[in-house]
Design a protein around this motif. Structure first.
Motif, PDB file in Angstrom:
ATOM      1  N   ASP A 259      33.021  22.375  45.391  1.00 46.71           N
ATOM      2  CA  ASP A 259      33.056  21.110  44.647  1.00 46.71           C
ATOM      3  C   ASP A 259      34.367  20.377  44.909  1.00 46.71           C
ATOM      4  OD1 ASP A 259      30.595  21.725  43.624  1.00 46.71           O
ATOM      5  OD2 ASP A 259      31.359  22.465  41.690  1.00 46.71           O
ATOM      6  N   GLN A 260      35.468  21.131  44.923  1.00 48.68           N
ATOM      7  CA  GLN A 260      36.764  20.503  45.198  1.00 48.68           C
ATOM      8  C   GLN A 260      36.796  19.916  46.605  1.00 48.68           C
ATOM      9  OE1 GLN A 260      39.634  23.568  44.464  1.00 48.68           O
ATOM     10  NE2 GLN A 260      39.398  23.486  42.222  1.00 48.68           N
ATOM     11  N   LEU A 261      36.214  20.650  47.557  1.00 45.88           N
ATOM     12  CA  LEU A 261      36.174  20.168  48.934  1.00 45.88           C
ATOM     13  C   LEU A 261      35.320  18.917  49.041  1.00 45.88           C
ATOM     14  CD1 LEU A 261      36.942  20.580  51.891  1.00 45.88           C
ATOM     15  CD2 LEU A 261      34.953  22.078  52.143  1.00 45.88           C
ATOM     16  N   GLU A 262      34.185  18.922  48.342  1.00 43.43           N
ATOM     17  CA  GLU A 262      33.321  17.741  48.377  1.00 43.43           C
ATOM     18  C   GLU A 262      34.023  16.533  47.766  1.00 43.43           C
ATOM     19  OE1 GLU A 262      29.771  18.957  46.393  1.00 43.43           O
ATOM     20  OE2 GLU A 262      28.933  19.977  48.159  1.00 43.43           O
ATOM     21  N   LEU A 263      34.764  16.762  46.679  1.00 44.68           N
ATOM     22  CA  LEU A 263      35.521  15.659  46.076  1.00 44.68           C
ATOM     23  C   LEU A 263      36.587  15.144  47.027  1.00 44.68           C
ATOM     24  CD1 LEU A 263      35.990  16.961  42.413  1.00 44.68           C
ATOM     25  CD2 LEU A 263      34.591  15.014  43.154  1.00 44.68           C
ATOM     26  N   LEU A 264      37.262  16.076  47.705  1.00 47.23           N
ATOM     27  CA  LEU A 264      38.302  15.686  48.654  1.00 47.23           C
ATOM     28  C   LEU A 264      37.703  14.902  49.817  1.00 47.23           C
ATOM     29  CD1 LEU A 264      41.232  15.817  49.581  1.00 47.23           C
ATOM     30  CD2 LEU A 264      40.722  18.017  50.663  1.00 47.23           C
ATOM     31  N   VAL A 265      36.569  15.369  50.316  1.00 45.22           N
ATOM     32  CA  VAL A 265      35.905  14.666  51.427  1.00 45.22           C
ATOM     33  C   VAL A 265      35.461  13.278  50.992  1.00 45.22           C
ATOM     34  CG1 VAL A 265      33.867  14.671  52.913  1.00 45.22           C
ATOM     35  CG2 VAL A 265      35.202  16.765  52.614  1.00 45.22           C
TER      36      VAL A 265
END
Length: 286
Positions: A259-265
């Protein structure tokens, strides 16, 4: 002195239980064929010996000797004896009965009845070994089992399941108390799935959190169950519960990172989109 031999010789000779007759000092004076077979000795070989004879590996605490000393019957004493051939132990369950003289005198003798339980002892030993292997396997897998009586609304559990759930022998194993083990946020769903499966006589599989009474720790479990039916009605649920806390925590941690990676992307994509739009507007002004 009363006759030491029973009146029915046919019964004495045909009964599958071993019967040995001993006089007032414990000397053997009679034995039936079953006793000869179980003990591995003929009556001639036994005659005159007592139960305190070291060859029996029994000693003075043999029930027959206790009965002669106390005048009281002795029941259900399990003892291992060795045959003269030195083979493995033969296990017998012994009962000794005094031969009453009809007055206050010591017994005139004793009847010793015994059953060969060697096969049963071997089966019990095998069962204990298999149970040990099962417990080791359950412990390695962090997996316990249960059986729930649907009508009585009660369940029994394996020692490993008690460890998984954080309960002890004093825990009242009712279905209601099981639901109290479930985390409040998961309780309604878990209870509804159990009820639905019971009504439809379907196999049960769900994952939920529990709160262990022993230490208050929150754990994830994976529960499976299969309903057994009688006359078309579910009467018991048999299943397993596995501690999957480490797996679920790793999975949840992975989901948080995802989820954090998706938010960052998504954030970087918006930034890139904004920069692209700015470049387009700049180029248009030029």
């Amino acid at each position: 002195m009363p006759c030491l031999y029973p009146e029915s010789g046919i019964l004495f000779d045909s009964i599958p239980l071993g019967i040995v007759i001993q006089d007032a000092v414990g000397a053997i004076v009679g034995a039936n064929p079953a006793a000869e077979r179980i003990l591995g000795l003929s009556l001639d070989q036994m005659r005159g010996r007592t139960s305190a004879d070291s060859g029996w590996h029994a000693g003075c605490e043999h029930p027959a000797m206790v009965t002669l000393r106390t005048g009281q019957a002795v029941n259900d004493v399990v003892m291992g004896i060795r045959s003269p051939r030195g083979e493995a132990l033969t296990w017998i369950n012994i009962k000794s009965v005094p031969i009453d003289t009809g007055d206050d005198q010591p017994p005139a003798g004793v009847y010793t009845l015994f059953e060969d339980i060697t096969a049963r002892k071997a089966a019990e030993a095998e069962l204990r070994l298999r149970t040990h292997f099962l417990e080791v396997a359950q412990r390695m897998a962090q997996l316990g089992y249960y059986v729930t009586d649907i009508q009585a609304q009660r369940w029994v559990s394996s020692p490993m399941l008690d460890e998984v759930l954080g309960i002890d022998q004093d825990f009242d194993r009712t279905v209601e108390n099981w639901s109290r083990l479930v985390h409040p946020e998961d309780r309604h769903k878990a209870t509804a799935e159990f009820t639905l499966a019971a009504q439809g006589r379907q196999n049960l599989h769900h994952q939920y959190r529990i709160i262990r009474p022993r230490d208050g720790q929150i754990c994830w479990v994976d529960a499976w169950g299969s309903f057994e039916c009688r006359d078309g009605q579910a009467w018991c649920l048999i299943g397993t519960v596995k501690d999957i806390t480490e797996r679920m925590e790793a999975q949840l941690e992975l989901e948080r990172h995802r989820d954090q990676l998706e938010l960052l992307v998504a954030r970087r994509a918006r930034e890139l989109e904004n920069k692209t739009e700015a470049l387009v507007r700049t180029s248009e002004r030029l």
